[in-house]
Design a protein around this motif. Structure first.
Motif, PDB file in Angstrom:
ATOM      1  N   LYS A  34    -116.398 -78.061  35.151  1.00 28.89           N
ATOM      2  CA  LYS A  34    -116.446 -77.804  33.705  1.00 28.89           C
ATOM      3  C   LYS A  34    -117.195 -76.510  33.410  1.00 28.89           C
ATOM      4  O   LYS A  34    -116.794 -75.737  32.549  1.00 28.89           O
ATOM      5  N   ARG A  35    -118.287 -76.279  34.124  1.00 26.90           N
ATOM      6  CA  ARG A  35    -119.037 -75.029  33.941  1.00 26.90           C
ATOM      7  C   ARG A  35    -118.211 -73.833  34.384  1.00 26.90           C
ATOM      8  O   ARG A  35    -118.219 -72.785  33.728  1.00 26.90           O
ATOM      9  N   LEU A  36    -117.479 -73.989  35.484  1.00 25.40           N
ATOM     10  CA  LEU A  36    -116.620 -72.914  35.973  1.00 25.40           C
ATOM     11  C   LEU A  36    -115.503 -72.632  34.971  1.00 25.40           C
ATOM     12  O   LEU A  36    -115.195 -71.470  34.686  1.00 25.40           O
ATOM     13  N   GLU A  37    -114.915 -73.673  34.428  1.00 26.36           N
ATOM     14  CA  GLU A  37    -113.861 -73.506  33.422  1.00 26.36           C
ATOM     15  C   GLU A  37    -114.398 -72.764  32.197  1.00 26.36           C
ATOM     16  O   GLU A  37    -113.757 -71.832  31.687  1.00 26.36           O
ATOM     17  N   THR A  38    -115.564 -73.160  31.719  1.00 23.83           N
ATOM     18  CA  THR A  38    -116.176 -72.501  30.564  1.00 23.83           C
ATOM     19  C   THR A  38    -116.440 -71.032  30.862  1.00 23.83           C
ATOM     20  O   THR A  38    -116.148 -70.157  30.036  1.00 23.83           O
ATOM     21  N   PHE A  39    -116.974 -70.741  32.027  1.00 26.26           N
ATOM     22  CA  PHE A  39    -117.243 -69.368  32.445  1.00 26.26           C
ATOM     23  C   PHE A  39    -115.961 -68.538  32.431  1.00 26.26           C
ATOM     24  O   PHE A  39    -115.931 -67.427  31.897  1.00 26.26           O
ATOM     25  N   LEU A  40    -114.889 -69.080  33.014  1.00 29.24           N
ATOM     26  CA  LEU A  40    -113.631 -68.338  33.096  1.00 29.24           C
ATOM     27  C   LEU A  40    -112.969 -68.160  31.730  1.00 29.24           C
ATOM     28  O   LEU A  40    -112.437 -67.093  31.437  1.00 29.24           O
ATOM     29  N   VAL A  41    -113.011 -69.181  30.905  1.00 25.10           N
ATOM     30  CA  VAL A  41    -112.406 -69.081  29.572  1.00 25.10           C
ATOM     31  C   VAL A  41    -113.160 -68.067  28.719  1.00 25.10           C
ATOM     32  O   VAL A  41    -112.550 -67.279  27.993  1.00 25.10           O
ATOM     33  N   ASP A  42    -114.481 -68.070  28.803  1.00 30.30           N
ATOM     34  CA  ASP A  42    -115.287 -67.120  28.032  1.00 30.30           C
ATOM     35  C   ASP A  42    -115.003 -65.673  28.425  1.00 30.30           C
ATOM     36  O   ASP A  42    -115.146 -64.767  27.614  1.00 30.30           O
ATOM     37  N   ARG A  43    -114.599 -65.444  29.647  1.00 32.02           N
ATOM     38  CA  ARG A  43    -114.366 -64.088  30.132  1.00 32.02           C
ATOM     39  C   ARG A  43    -112.887 -63.702  30.186  1.00 32.02           C
ATOM     40  O   ARG A  43    -112.553 -62.607  30.603  1.00 32.02           O
ATOM     41  N   SER A  44    -112.014 -64.585  29.750  1.00 33.90           N
ATOM     42  CA  SER A  44    -110.581 -64.295  29.739  1.00 33.90           C
ATOM     43  C   SER A  44    -110.237 -63.389  28.556  1.00 33.90           C
ATOM     44  O   SER A  44    -110.829 -63.512  27.486  1.00 33.90           O
ATOM     45  N   PRO A  45    -109.255 -62.518  28.760  1.00 32.69           N
ATOM     46  CA  PRO A  45    -108.836 -61.681  27.634  1.00 32.69           C
ATOM     47  C   PRO A  45    -108.169 -62.523  26.544  1.00 32.69           C
ATOM     48  O   PRO A  45    -107.573 -63.569  26.827  1.00 32.69           O
ATOM     49  N   GLN A  46    -108.256 -62.055  25.318  1.00 33.43           N
ATOM     50  CA  GLN A  46    -107.735 -62.800  24.169  1.00 33.43           C
ATOM     51  C   GLN A  46    -106.244 -63.066  24.299  1.00 33.43           C
ATOM     52  O   GLN A  46    -105.766 -64.143  23.971  1.00 33.43           O
ATOM     53  N   TRP A  47    -105.478 -62.079  24.809  1.00 37.03           N
ATOM     54  CA  TRP A  47    -104.025 -62.264  24.923  1.00 37.03           C
ATOM     55  C   TRP A  47    -103.682 -63.412  25.867  1.00 37.03           C
ATOM     56  O   TRP A  47    -102.711 -64.124  25.654  1.00 37.03           O
ATOM     57  N   LEU A  48    -104.489 -63.593  26.900  1.00 33.44           N
ATOM     58  CA  LEU A  48    -104.235 -64.679  27.844  1.00 33.44           C
ATOM     59  C   LEU A  48    -104.532 -66.029  27.201  1.00 33.44           C
ATOM     60  O   LEU A  48    -103.787 -66.999  27.395  1.00 33.44           O
ATOM     61  N   LEU A  49    -105.596 -66.108  26.427  1.00 30.22           N
ATOM     62  CA  LEU A  49    -105.928 -67.353  25.737  1.00 30.22           C
ATOM     63  C   LEU A  49    -104.836 -67.711  24.730  1.00 30.22           C
ATOM     64  O   LEU A  49    -104.451 -68.879  24.603  1.00 30.22           O
TER      65      LEU A  49
END
Length: 50
Positions: free
Chosen positions: A29-44
């Protein structure tokens, strides 16, 4: 080919073991949060549109 197959099995087994440990410890869950926070907006936007 056989050597590559054995090496591939070892790599996949190691990844499965690491993934299982991450899930059991809750670190996934921490890894997922870390990756989502650093993902570019277009990918989200792309991933949430589907």
């Amino acid at each position: 080919m056989l050597k590559a197959g054995k090496s591939g099995k070892m790599v996949l087994g190691g990844l499965l073991l690491i993934t299982g440990l991450l899930i059991l410890s809750g670190a996934d869950k921490r890894l997922e949060t870390f990756l989502v926070d650093r993902s570019p907006q277009w990918l989200l936007e792309l991933s949430s549109r589907i």
